[in-house]
Scaffold this motif. Sequence first.
Motif, PDB file in Angstrom:
ATOM      1  N   GLN A 192     -30.961  23.169  26.213  1.00 52.33           N
ATOM      2  CA  GLN A 192     -30.496  23.927  25.052  1.00 52.33           C
ATOM      3  C   GLN A 192     -31.374  23.627  23.852  1.00 52.33           C
ATOM      4  O   GLN A 192     -31.705  22.470  23.589  1.00 52.33           O
ATOM      5  CB  GLN A 192     -29.047  23.563  24.725  1.00 52.33           C
ATOM      6  CG  GLN A 192     -28.498  24.272  23.491  1.00 52.33           C
ATOM      7  CD  GLN A 192     -27.043  23.916  23.214  1.00 52.33           C
ATOM      8  OE1 GLN A 192     -26.313  23.452  24.081  1.00 52.33           O
ATOM      9  NE2 GLN A 192     -26.626  24.149  21.964  1.00 52.33           N
ATOM     10  N   LEU A 250     -24.578  16.870  18.212  1.00 53.34           N
ATOM     11  CA  LEU A 250     -24.851  16.823  19.643  1.00 53.34           C
ATOM     12  C   LEU A 250     -23.712  16.156  20.413  1.00 53.34           C
ATOM     13  O   LEU A 250     -23.236  16.671  21.410  1.00 53.34           O
ATOM     14  CB  LEU A 250     -26.165  16.072  19.916  1.00 53.34           C
ATOM     15  CG  LEU A 250     -27.402  16.589  19.179  1.00 53.34           C
ATOM     16  CD1 LEU A 250     -28.598  15.710  19.480  1.00 53.34           C
ATOM     17  CD2 LEU A 250     -27.687  18.037  19.523  1.00 53.34           C
ATOM     18  N   VAL A 289     -31.857  23.162  19.911  1.00 50.49           N
ATOM     19  CA  VAL A 289     -30.963  22.725  18.846  1.00 50.49           C
ATOM     20  C   VAL A 289     -31.697  22.751  17.509  1.00 50.49           C
ATOM     21  O   VAL A 289     -32.923  22.665  17.454  1.00 50.49           O
ATOM     22  CB  VAL A 289     -30.401  21.305  19.114  1.00 50.49           C
ATOM     23  CG1 VAL A 289     -29.517  21.312  20.347  1.00 50.49           C
ATOM     24  CG2 VAL A 289     -31.507  20.283  19.252  1.00 50.49           C
ATOM     25  N   VAL A 333     -23.567  19.950  23.506  1.00 49.92           N
ATOM     26  CA  VAL A 333     -24.771  20.642  23.960  1.00 49.92           C
ATOM     27  C   VAL A 333     -24.925  20.483  25.468  1.00 49.92           C
ATOM     28  O   VAL A 333     -24.207  19.708  26.095  1.00 49.92           O
ATOM     29  CB  VAL A 333     -26.034  20.097  23.250  1.00 49.92           C
ATOM     30  CG1 VAL A 333     -26.015  20.417  21.767  1.00 49.92           C
ATOM     31  CG2 VAL A 333     -26.180  18.599  23.478  1.00 49.92           C
TER      32      VAL A 333
END
Length: 167
Positions: free
Chosen positions: A155, A163, A157, A151
């Motif tokens: 961003q 991650l 998620v 990531v």
Amino acid sequence: MNTKDILYTAVFPNKEDQHLEISRAEVENLDIIRVAEEKMHILVDHQSHLVQIIKADYATKEFVLRIDGKDISVHLRNEVQSRLHAMGFDISRNHVKLNHVSSPMPGMVLKILVAEGDAIQEGQPVIVLEAMKMENVLSAPVDGIIGKIHVHEKQNVDKNQLLVEIV
């Protein structure tokens, strides 16, 4: 209460025989007002409570809450974990060490605190995730080397999204 209605069972360390079953309806009927970053005012059964999150580990579902000035440690079990515990089986991070960090909830990556190739130790902060207007520090579950970061900062998620990989 029907076991299908149980959302979580709250277990208190050193008082394994004492637990509190929390139903989905009870959670949905809570009146919660956020008064600060990690403080909220909760109205339960016409009684007001000031609750502050002192420590939160979303991976293990272990929390320290200050409720009306008194610190309380609690471990939440979902329905599957509660049933396994009742049968004498417990799934805990002490038995299975993950080699990655995943998002415990939907949110936005605020800060990445490591770089690929960094040596890290178990418990070291890796990512700061903003979720529900709160900053949550996600830590390394094991010692290792950061393999791949999946990531970037800012961003969005999803829950359970990978991650960071640890090798």
